[in-house]
Design an enzyme around this catalytic site. Structure first.
Site, PDB file in Angstrom:
ATOM      1  N   ASP A 155      28.020   5.982 -28.143  1.00 58.83           N
ATOM      2  CA  ASP A 155      27.414   7.222 -27.680  1.00 58.83           C
ATOM      3  C   ASP A 155      25.923   7.280 -27.972  1.00 58.83           C
ATOM      4  O   ASP A 155      25.452   6.794 -29.000  1.00 58.83           O
ATOM      5  CB  ASP A 155      28.112   8.421 -28.328  1.00 58.83           C
ATOM      6  CG  ASP A 155      29.527   8.583 -27.823  1.00 58.83           C
ATOM      7  OD1 ASP A 155      29.706   8.583 -26.598  1.00 58.83           O
ATOM      8  OD2 ASP A 155      30.454   8.687 -28.650  1.00 58.83           O
ATOM      9  N   GLU A 202      37.778  16.157 -20.697  1.00 59.47           N
ATOM     10  CA  GLU A 202      37.768  15.247 -21.834  1.00 59.47           C
ATOM     11  C   GLU A 202      37.204  16.000 -23.030  1.00 59.47           C
ATOM     12  O   GLU A 202      36.155  16.660 -22.921  1.00 59.47           O
ATOM     13  CB  GLU A 202      36.888  14.023 -21.563  1.00 59.47           C
ATOM     14  CG  GLU A 202      37.430  13.055 -20.531  1.00 59.47           C
ATOM     15  CD  GLU A 202      36.495  11.884 -20.314  1.00 59.47           C
ATOM     16  OE1 GLU A 202      35.484  11.775 -21.058  1.00 59.47           O
ATOM     17  OE2 GLU A 202      36.739  11.085 -19.395  1.00 59.47           O
TER      18      GLU A 202
END
Length: 291
Positions: free
Chosen positions: A61, A50
């Site tokens: 995040d 990824e």
């Protein structure tokens, strides 16, 4: 025709194990080092890669990946340059699946149709776009599927059986189970709860289920691999990279090895666990492919 993602999951299941999915931020700490790192990941044990698309406001995040995105942006990493990174990687590796992960805003600004065409041409296999719910599938998910890209959806501990069908309706490639509530890298998941959640999701889909958020070591990876089809590690790798940088956040000779050493440990953890969901089902259903 099976996609790279389908082929990779079929291959690891034939080995009786889960897949290791590694996340790194595109362009962190600079584009040249980022390319060297991505090229080194498969040999270190990564099955699927990824690559983060840097964005200024990554709401899902934690601090580690936020900081990685800012480092990449500071070095001039754009979405176009992230696609160049994939293209350069593809020049030497035609087999390892590559997934772009991030947020819709940069794609929207780039232009959806243009982005999908360029991503496909660069060698991208799938997308994870965390801020587009199923209700917005016409924005990107359905066009991506028509363009031949997998669209990988997130399921979370709060995704109940009523919500799962909507989440899974247009998902392809695999299902990404977020093992904790909250942001990436926040804490270690309860592995017993994770296994139960994976089993529940598998009752709704034939797709592989991979687990991410909070996996930091080979032991963690092994614990998740006992019940899942794949293990995703991101924040721990990004932190290993950060710790290798000099005082001005520049790459050092130890930057790529710092990450690949941890990847090798994680790969060993995943490969230490045989059977469970990593074992091919007797009816051959692991070979089902997306249309």
């Amino acid at each position: 025709m099976m996609s790279r993602i389908d082929r990779r999951f079929a291959a690891v299941r034939a080995e009786g194990r889960a897949a290791l999915v590694t996340f790194v931020m595109g362009g962190d700490p600079d584009l040249a080092t980022s390319l060297a790192l991505v090229k080194a990941l498969p040999a270190a044990g990564a099955d699927i890669i990824e690559i983060g698309m840097p964005f200024t406001d990554p709401m899902a995040d934690g601090p580690a990946i936020q900081a990685a995105g800012l480092r990449a942006l500071k070095q001039g990493t754009t979405l176009a340059r992230t696609l160049d990174l994939v293209r350069a990687f593809r020049g030497g590796d035609g087999d390892t699946p590559v997934i772009l992960m991030g947020y819709y805003n940069p794609i929207y600004i780039y232009g959806v149709e243009r982005f999908l065409a360029d991503a496909r041409a660069a060698g991208v296999d799938g997308l994870i776009v965390v801020d587009l719910p199923p209700e917005e599938d016409e924005e990107l998910c359905l066009p991506a599927l028509r363009a031949g890209l997998s669209f990988i959806r997130l399921a979370t501990p709060t995704t109940d059986d009523l919500r799962l069908p909507a989440v899974l309706a247009n998902t392809s490639g695999f299902v990404y189970y977020v093992s904790i509530t909250g942001i990436t890298g926040a804490r270690t998941p309860d592995f017993t709860e994770v296994a139960a959640a994976v089993d529940r999701i598998k009752r709704h889909t034939h797709l592989p289920v991979v687990v991410g958020f909070g996996v930091k070591s080979g032991a963690h990876a092994a614990a998740v691999a006992r019940g899942a089809d794949g293990v995703v590690v991101g924040s721990a790798l990004v932190e290993a990279l950060r710790r290798s940088l000099d005082g001005e956040e520049r790459a050092t000779a130890g930057t790529v090895p710092a990450v690949t050493t941890l990847v090798a440990e994680l790969a060993a953890g995943v490969r230490s666990v045989a059977g469970g969901n990593g074992q091919p089902p007797a009816d051959g259903s692991h070979l089902l492919e997306e249309v």
